[in-house]
Design a protein around this motif. Structure first.
Motif, PDB file in Angstrom:
ATOM      1  N   MET A 313      -1.353   2.749  10.604  1.00 59.01           N
ATOM      2  CA  MET A 313      -0.159   2.509   9.804  1.00 59.01           C
ATOM      3  C   MET A 313      -0.507   1.669   8.584  1.00 59.01           C
ATOM      4  O   MET A 313      -1.240   0.672   8.682  1.00 59.01           O
ATOM      5  N   LYS A 314       0.028   2.084   7.432  1.00 63.44           N
ATOM      6  CA  LYS A 314      -0.316   1.450   6.163  1.00 63.44           C
ATOM      7  C   LYS A 314       0.774   0.482   5.731  1.00 63.44           C
ATOM      8  O   LYS A 314       1.964   0.802   5.762  1.00 63.44           O
ATOM      9  N   ASN A 315       0.363  -0.711   5.317  1.00 64.19           N
ATOM     10  CA  ASN A 315       1.272  -1.670   4.699  1.00 64.19           C
ATOM     11  C   ASN A 315       1.310  -1.379   3.200  1.00 64.19           C
ATOM     12  O   ASN A 315       0.333  -1.617   2.495  1.00 64.19           O
ATOM     13  N   ARG A 316       2.422  -0.848   2.721  1.00 65.50           N
ATOM     14  CA  ARG A 316       2.502  -0.404   1.331  1.00 65.50           C
ATOM     15  C   ARG A 316       2.728  -1.548   0.350  1.00 65.50           C
ATOM     16  O   ARG A 316       2.803  -1.319  -0.858  1.00 65.50           O
ATOM     17  N   TYR A 317       2.813  -2.750   0.826  1.00 65.53           N
ATOM     18  CA  TYR A 317       3.074  -3.885  -0.061  1.00 65.53           C
ATOM     19  C   TYR A 317       1.825  -4.699  -0.348  1.00 65.53           C
ATOM     20  O   TYR A 317       1.883  -5.757  -0.935  1.00 65.53           O
ATOM     21  N   VAL A 318       0.679  -4.202   0.082  1.00 63.36           N
ATOM     22  CA  VAL A 318      -0.587  -4.852  -0.233  1.00 63.36           C
ATOM     23  C   VAL A 318      -1.327  -3.954  -1.197  1.00 63.36           C
ATOM     24  O   VAL A 318      -1.705  -2.834  -0.863  1.00 63.36           O
ATOM     25  N   GLY A 319      -1.534  -4.433  -2.420  1.00 64.72           N
ATOM     26  CA  GLY A 319      -2.186  -3.627  -3.444  1.00 64.72           C
ATOM     27  C   GLY A 319      -3.426  -4.295  -3.978  1.00 64.72           C
ATOM     28  O   GLY A 319      -3.975  -5.226  -3.392  1.00 64.72           O
TER      29      GLY A 319
END
Length: 475
Positions: A313-319
């Motif tokens: 599962m990907k955390n989309r708020y880490v860039g």
């Protein structure tokens, strides 16, 4: 690797194009997140707004209201040439004796310094260190002596490298694709006009219809009343050099590039990956998001009993802007971005599929995460050949010293990432999936062979292509 850039150009009958350009840039945001800009023209005056940051941060309601005109271009940038500041943000604008010029560029020139020096000697003053301003100055100079088509042709004869351009010359919008078609560019039809864009997903956002790709070496001039477009084949070449990584990673999966839906190409590549190096495991899972279509195609090609599942599962708020000052924190970044689903992994043999391995750090940490989550075996499959060389055509890629495959065999890479087996896709499978010959693709990053002469590098006439191998802990 990071995204390149995205360009768009629109001409309509009589409505302002600022908002359609804004929506198009949102659709192309994946291609660049450093800056965004729009240039428009209302037939009397040129307007521009360019800011650093994401599209949503670069524009507000007032900015869009100030961009008058039914013709314009837009740009989202990830820098591959020049500094990361407002000076290199695009579109680049210039006013001169023959009118106003705006220029948005996706790609990278390899003879920038040579042309800049020639123009500087002729009195041209530069405000940035990027290659886009060099193109704009050269075109502006040619427009003083030639009509629009001849001026573009003369500039194309001087600049070498990869480029897709959208340009405004007063109220006229035009698009140009480099002679080898390295960078994508397509034409779309709207209810009241036409659009040029890096990807067809931008046309879909405007409820438009894809007409076709701009051909390598072709100039497309949109009618300023939105009624149609004219085309001019300015350069003819026997071979193309399409960037295969557009299909493997960069483009949106819902885009059509060179007549191929990117999602289906990736599924075909996944199927080919099974045919070349498939291994029967309990679970096939993607590294999100770019590995998803590969894993789907791989699982479909596998025998019954090899199940596709989401195991990460990907955390989309880490860039890219996440602060990681220490090595421990850099290692923790993978855990912040990706977290395994234990019920999918625990007690299972796992095949994890990604689009590429660059430095190897992320792959190593992912394998470790899956073992920690209870995987009995972890096999890694990659939907592209090993990246052995840097890109000079517009991809911000690691240096040769940082590329794990530059000086390591497949078996050595497998040992470093601690996988039970590792396989890459062959170059032939890439060409087959794209329905072309590998001689029509730019494969510089996986062969060291480049479509242009690069100082300090070899050309495709001088290098033997490396074999793509398979490695297993049992070999």
């Amino acid at each position: 690797m990071h995204e390149k850039c995205g360009v768009v150009g629109i001409s309509t009958a009589d409505r302002d194009v600022a908002r359609p350009l804004y929506y198009s840039l949102y659709a192309l945001q994946h291609r660049g997140q450093e800056s965004a800009g729009i240039v428009t023209h209302d037939g009397f005056q040129q307007y521009e707004h360019v800011e650093m940051g994401l599209v949503g941060d670069a524009f507000d309601e007032g900015d869009l209201d100030s961009l008058n005109g039914s013709n314009g271009i837009g740009h989202v940038r990830y820098p591959t040439s020049g500094s990361v500041n407002n000076c290199c943000a695009q579109p680049f604008s210039v006013s001169f004796k023959s009118g106003s010029l705006g220029l948005a560029h996706n790609g990278n020139l390899i003879n920038t310094d040579e042309i800049r020096e020639e123009l500087a000697a002729l009195g041209h003053a530069f405000t940035s260190d990027g290659d886009t301003e060099v193109i704009a100055h050269d075109l502006a100079r040619n427009l003083l002596e030639e009509d629009l088509v001849r001026a573009v042709k003369r500039t194309m004869s001087r600049i070498h490298g990869s480029y897709s351009l959208t340009i405004t010359h007063d109220e006229t919008v035009l698009g140009v694709r480099d002679p080898q078609g390295n960078r994508p560019l397509c034409i779309g039809e709207l209810d009241d006009g036409y659009v040029l864009a890096s990807e067809s997903a931008a046309i879909d956002t405007l409820d438009g219809e894809l007409v076709r790709d701009v051909r390598p070496g072709e100039l497309v001039v949109l009618h300023d009343d939105g009624s149609g477009f004219d085309t001019y084949q300015l350069v003819e070449t026997e071979q193309t050099a399409h960037c295969f990584f557009e299909h493997v990673y960069f483009a949106r999966p819902d885009s059509v590039i060179d007549d191929e839906l990117v999602y289906e190409v990736r599924r075909d590549l996944g199927g080919a990956l099974w045919e070349e190096s498939g291994i029967e495991t309990d679970v096939v899972m993607p590294v999100p998001d770019s590995g998803r279509a590969f894993a789907s195609g791989y699982a479909d090609a596998a025998p019954e009993g090899v199940d596709f599942a989401e195991g990460l599962m990907k955390n989309r708020y880490v860039g890219r802007t996440f602060i990681m000052p220490t090595q421990d924190e850099r290692e923790r970044a993978v855990r912040l971005k990706l977290n395994p689903i234990k019920s999918t992994v625990e007690g299972k043999t796992v095949t994890v599929i990604d689009d590429s391995i660059v430095r190897g750090t992320t792959s190593s940490q992912l394998v470790e995460l899956l073992y920690e989550a209870g995987a009995e075996e972890v096999h890694v499959r990659i939907g592209a050949p090993p990246i052995v060389a840097p890109c000079y055509m517009g991809i911000d890629m690691a240096s040769r010293e940082e590329l794990i495959a530059a000086d390591k065999s497949v078996d050595e890479i497998r040992e470093e990432i601690k996988a039970d087996s590792l396989s890459y896709l062959s170059i032939g499978a890439i060409a087959d999936a794209l329905g072309t010959s590998d001689s029509n693709l730019c494969l510089g990053c996986v062969t060291g062979e480049y479509p242009y002469d690069i100082e300090g590098e070899q050309t495709d006439r001088e290098v033997e292509r490396p074999a793509v191998g398979h490695s297993s802990a049992d070999d």
